[in-house]
Design a protein around this motif. Structure first.
Motif, PDB file in Angstrom:
ATOM      1  N   TYR A   1       0.861  -1.188   0.000  1.00  0.00           N
ATOM      2  CA  TYR A   1       0.000   0.000   0.000  1.00  0.00           C
ATOM      3  C   TYR A   1       0.883   1.219   0.000  1.00  0.00           C
ATOM      4  O   TYR A   1       1.890   1.277   0.721  1.00  0.00           O
TER       5      TYR A   1
ATOM      6  N   ASN B   1       3.296   1.067   3.202  1.00  0.00           N
ATOM      7  CA  ASN B   1       2.959   0.169   4.292  1.00  0.00           C
ATOM      8  C   ASN B   1       3.418  -1.227   3.914  1.00  0.00           C
ATOM      9  O   ASN B   1       3.020  -1.750   2.871  1.00  0.00           O
TER      10      ASN B   1
ATOM     11  N   ALA C   1       2.253  -4.875   8.667  1.00  0.00           N
ATOM     12  CA  ALA C   1       2.684  -3.863   9.638  1.00  0.00           C
ATOM     13  C   ALA C   1       1.545  -2.889   9.907  1.00  0.00           C
ATOM     14  O   ALA C   1       0.652  -2.718   9.099  1.00  0.00           O
ATOM     15  N   GLN C   2       1.595  -2.260  11.057  1.00  0.00           N
ATOM     16  CA  GLN C   2       0.541  -1.330  11.456  1.00  0.00           C
ATOM     17  C   GLN C   2       0.952   0.114  11.292  1.00  0.00           C
ATOM     18  O   GLN C   2       0.410   0.996  11.942  1.00  0.00           O
ATOM     19  N   LYS C   3       1.898   0.374  10.435  1.00  0.00           N
ATOM     20  CA  LYS C   3       2.400   1.736  10.323  1.00  0.00           C
ATOM     21  C   LYS C   3       2.910   2.030   8.919  1.00  0.00           C
ATOM     22  O   LYS C   3       3.193   1.132   8.139  1.00  0.00           O
ATOM     23  N   LEU C   4       3.002   3.317   8.638  1.00  0.00           N
ATOM     24  CA  LEU C   4       3.548   3.790   7.376  1.00  0.00           C
ATOM     25  C   LEU C   4       5.019   4.140   7.551  1.00  0.00           C
ATOM     26  O   LEU C   4       5.436   4.598   8.605  1.00  0.00           O
TER      27      LEU C   4
ATOM     28  N   TYR D   1      -1.617   7.965  15.958  1.00  0.00           N
ATOM     29  CA  TYR D   1      -0.168   7.925  15.810  1.00  0.00           C
ATOM     30  C   TYR D   1       0.437   9.253  16.251  1.00  0.00           C
ATOM     31  O   TYR D   1      -0.157  10.310  16.061  1.00  0.00           O
TER      32      TYR D   1
ATOM     33  N   TYR E   1       4.010  11.354  15.501  1.00  0.00           N
ATOM     34  CA  TYR E   1       5.227  11.472  14.711  1.00  0.00           C
ATOM     35  C   TYR E   1       5.974  12.731  15.139  1.00  0.00           C
ATOM     36  O   TYR E   1       5.394  13.682  15.629  1.00  0.00           O
TER      37      TYR E   1
ATOM     38  N   LEU F   1       7.965   7.836  13.255  1.00  0.00           N
ATOM     39  CA  LEU F   1       6.927   7.380  14.163  1.00  0.00           C
ATOM     40  C   LEU F   1       7.478   7.232  15.578  1.00  0.00           C
ATOM     41  O   LEU F   1       8.495   6.567  15.797  1.00  0.00           O
TER      42      LEU F   1
ATOM     43  N   TYR G   1       2.286   4.539  18.593  1.00  0.00           N
ATOM     44  CA  TYR G   1       0.958   4.503  18.000  1.00  0.00           C
ATOM     45  C   TYR G   1       0.026   3.715  18.895  1.00  0.00           C
ATOM     46  O   TYR G   1       0.456   3.000  19.803  1.00  0.00           O
TER      47      TYR G   1
ATOM     48  N   LYS H   1       5.356   0.844  20.432  1.00  0.00           N
ATOM     49  CA  LYS H   1       6.435   1.765  20.126  1.00  0.00           C
ATOM     50  C   LYS H   1       6.669   1.887  18.633  1.00  0.00           C
ATOM     51  O   LYS H   1       6.484   0.925  17.883  1.00  0.00           O
ATOM     52  N   GLY H   2       7.145   3.074  18.250  1.00  0.00           N
ATOM     53  CA  GLY H   2       7.593   3.284  16.897  1.00  0.00           C
ATOM     54  C   GLY H   2       9.102   3.262  16.850  1.00  0.00           C
ATOM     55  O   GLY H   2       9.766   2.707  17.726  1.00  0.00           O
TER      56      GLY H   2
ATOM     57  N   GLY I   1      -2.186   0.806   9.128  1.00  0.00           N
ATOM     58  CA  GLY I   1      -1.614   2.138   8.965  1.00  0.00           C
ATOM     59  C   GLY I   1      -2.046   2.852   7.708  1.00  0.00           C
ATOM     60  O   GLY I   1      -1.465   3.863   7.316  1.00  0.00           O
TER      61      GLY I   1
END
Lengths: 112, 113
Positions: free
Chosen positions: A32, A93, A97-100, B33, B35, B45, B48, B57-58, B99
């Protein structure tokens, strides 16, 4: 990567011309992708996104192209206007994973 | 800014003091989130949340903690601020797992002297 700073890649175009902003990604598991626009003093603004099962997606005056073979993403802005001046950056993404993860930004400047 | 507010918008504080930044959303999105954005580093990040009381943790979480006691609020705390934490902090929200499609708040500019 750098999204804001002194060494940001820049692109200057004439008002009315089309702009193409490029982004390379490295993880083949990314499924994504998203483009953001950030004007000075503001938060990033969502422009358009694309999933990895697509090659192209169009919005209003914007088109995103995805080339998974060479891991390349581009944002095309048609008939660039002064209000398009901003920093543009892509994010990806990784599947699961749960993040960009945000990539390098490009500063777009519109010349009158 | 998609129903997201951040407070304060600007803050100057001294090294060693605690600081709490607040993110408030009216969209009822599950994911939130924090940042930080710095010249030369882009958006990174910090922490979140994937639900009330659920946080993770990021990539740059050292020196920061978070709390989410209700859906609409996500707090970022610097227990003892350092000059390296001078930055612009952005909150983002998403209703999508993974995300996807994050929407950002207006940011908080924090200066630690």
């Amino acid at each position: 990567g750098e999204s804001v700073g002194l060494h940001l890649p820049t692109l200057s175009v004439q008002e009315g011309d089309n702009s193409i902003i490029n982004c390379a990604y490295s993880n083949s598991a990314s499924d994504y992708f998203i483009w953001y626009k950030q004007e000075s003093g503001k938060g990033p603004q969502f422009i358009i996104d694309i999933r990895s099962n697509m090659d192209k997606r169009q919005g209003q005056r914007v088109t995103v192209l995805l080339n998974k073979t060479v891991k390349h993403l581009s944002l095309q802005i048609a008939a660039t206007q002064p209000g398009d001046s901003a920093v543009y950056f892509c994010a990806e993404n990784i599947q699961g994973a749960q993040k960009l993860v945000f990539g390098q930004g490009t500063r777009l400047t519109i010349n009158p | 800014d998609a129903g997201i507010t951040q407070s304060p918008r600007h803050k100057v504080t001294e090294t060693g003091t605690p600081v709490t930044l607040r993110c408030h959303q009216t969209e009822n999105h599950r994911y939130m989130y924090w940042y930080r954005q710095d010249p030369g580093h882009g958006l990174r990040l910090i922490h979140y949340s994937y639900g009330v009381k659920d946080t993770d943790k990021g990539e740059v979480s050292d020196g920061y903690s978070v709390s989410r006691s209700k859906t609409e609020d996500f707090l970022l705390t610097l227990e003892s601020a350092t000059s390296s934490q001078t930055s612009v902090y952005f909150c983002a929200i998403s209703e999508s797992q993974g995300g996807h499609e994050q929407y950002f708040g207006p940011g908080t500019r924090l200066t630690v002297t």
